[in-house]
Design an enzyme around this catalytic site. Sequence first.
Site, mmCIF file in Angstrom:
data_model
loop_
_atom_site.group_PDB
_atom_site.id
_atom_site.type_symbol
_atom_site.label_atom_id
_atom_site.label_comp_id
_atom_site.label_asym_id
_atom_site.label_seq_id
_atom_site.Cartn_x
_atom_site.Cartn_y
_atom_site.Cartn_z
ATOM 1 N N HIS A 1 1.495 7.826 7.792
ATOM 2 C CA HIS A 1 2.753 7.173 8.168
ATOM 3 C C HIS A 1 3.889 8.170 8.258
ATOM 4 C CE1 HIS A 1 0.599 3.529 6.472
ATOM 5 N NE2 HIS A 1 0.738 3.308 7.760
ATOM 6 N N LYS B 1 0.868 -1.182 0.000
ATOM 7 C CA LYS B 1 0.000 0.000 0.000
ATOM 8 C C LYS B 1 0.898 1.223 0.000
ATOM 9 C CE LYS B 1 -4.013 -1.674 2.468
ATOM 10 N NZ LYS B 1 -4.690 -1.535 3.753
ATOM 11 N N HIS C 1 1.592 6.516 3.116
ATOM 12 C CA HIS C 1 0.809 7.751 3.043
ATOM 13 C C HIS C 1 1.160 8.715 4.157
ATOM 14 C CE1 HIS C 1 -1.950 6.724 6.265
ATOM 15 N NE2 HIS C 1 -2.075 5.519 5.738
#
Length: 569
Positions: A133, A127, A130
């Site tokens: 994070h 993933k 983003h």
Amino acid sequence: MVDFKQNIAEKISKTIQLPKETIEEYIEIPADEKMGDFSFPCFRLAKELKKAPQMIAEEIKEKIEVDQEIIEKIEVVNGYLNFYIPPKAYIQNVLQEIANKKEDYGKSTIGNGKNIVVDYSAPNIAKPFHIGHLRSTVIGGAIYKTYQHLGYHCIGINHLGDYGTQFGKLIEGYKRWGNEYHVDENPIDELTKIYVRINNLCKEDESVLEECRNNFKKLEDKDPYCVEVWQKFRDLSLKEFQKVYDLLQVQFDSWNGEAFYSDKMPEVIEMLKKKNLLMPSEGAMVVDLSDKNMPPCIIEKTNGSTTYATRDLAAILYRARNYDFDKAIYVTSYEQILHFKQVFEVAKFLDMDEKYAQNLVHVPFGMVQLKDGKMSTREGNVIKLEDLLNEAIHRVEAIMDEKNPNLENKEEIAKKIGIGAVIFNDLYNSRIKDEIFDWDTMLNFNGETGPYMQYIYVRTKSLLEKAGYIPTIEQVDFSKLEDDFSLKIIKLIYNFEDILKQSAQKYEPYIIARYLINLAQAFSSFYNENKIIGEVKEVQDARLYLTYATGLVLKIGAGLLGIQMPDRM
Ligand code: ARG
């Protein structure tokens, strides 16, 4: 360096029945300098002593032995005892300490012999990395470095999201359509597309969802195909994430993610079973937490596969055994508050010394919002962090092309400023507040920003360069720094260690960020009001030394936040 607060506490403790440590805790640094350098509120004693605060204060004042070297005067105002430290004592102490410790200024021994686990960053494999994070990485990184500066032994762990039912889905999608996508060239984007597609299919077709669940179970049971594909996703993702870590210059002591605990969960399950804590619920196995007013903590799903919580429990046990932590800190968004409450509650039942379960700390933070438009995570239309950081760098380059086109090493400097601006913006407010992501605000060189702090630092550098020397401490005539502007800086520098302790204790890097802005602003006033180069030699030397000290502390503080200082800009 003389610890004034401690010294005052000692003096007060000789006059009343209260332990020195408690007194020290009560002592405040008044916001208004006119109220002294330290102040002791007597309200808290009023009840116990059955006397008015003002009277208590008067009595203490009478009994205190004043030592002119350290206390210039004591005043009683509205139930407070206000202590004034002689400027000389401040100046001498601070500058001598700077000379002795240099880059180690602010370091402490309070953490010696203590282990702190910091669990931070922890993006999810396959993933995008983003902006949530980013917050975890930046806040966790600052906490790590601050504790380290205070003498603690820190273990930084990137608890990667490399396990869980979503991999069952991804494996299914990859098995079906893997060859339609360019997973090797552009792993995160392509895997995200596969993930969105399989998710949609799952919504339409219950049997596909079942397949996905079984895939994860197969992964846990070490099915060769599932393991191979999973490993591929993990390797490719880490390569991508590393680009972000390189930009941010973040390192970890351990990359043990969720998958690392796959063979460590049976023991946890066994422990809970033995204590009769595992209860069946709708086919799953849970620990009931209703007496704590929480929903049950799911340990095993209906099909027997484990959960995020089980992995966290196994991780706690592992970390207790291997790191013997005095504290384990988890940095995630506030969406996970309940998760950690549940896990920490269940951790009390693991077979380990109870001190471990008592020292688990969740450090939640707020969401990030773009000034124009929102950031979504589910549907795949996310802003990638790597792009965002690169945009920060390009924006700074554009500003520099306009303001200082002939600058050498422009790229490297733009990197420090651009990345620094993003980090500083992330850390400038109490972490629980939602953050507004706005380029104009964070790149304002005159605002309360990273670039402003760096700009002031560069000022100190270029002043010293222009002078051509940094005086030695022996050359400094302390009496030349007794003006208000110099003293303001001296006192701020004096407080640095205390600021670090506050920041660590509250897990709030903003305390350091705000401090650095105060210091930068204080230097800016000092610089505007005082001539430095061209003054008589003793004055010039003293002021240059203070300039050096300011630059040093700005750099140390910025470093603790994960921000690098350019030498020019
Ligand atoms: N991977 C998780 C997420 O992205 C964060 C993990 C936090 N650490 C932990 N031990 N649970 O939400």
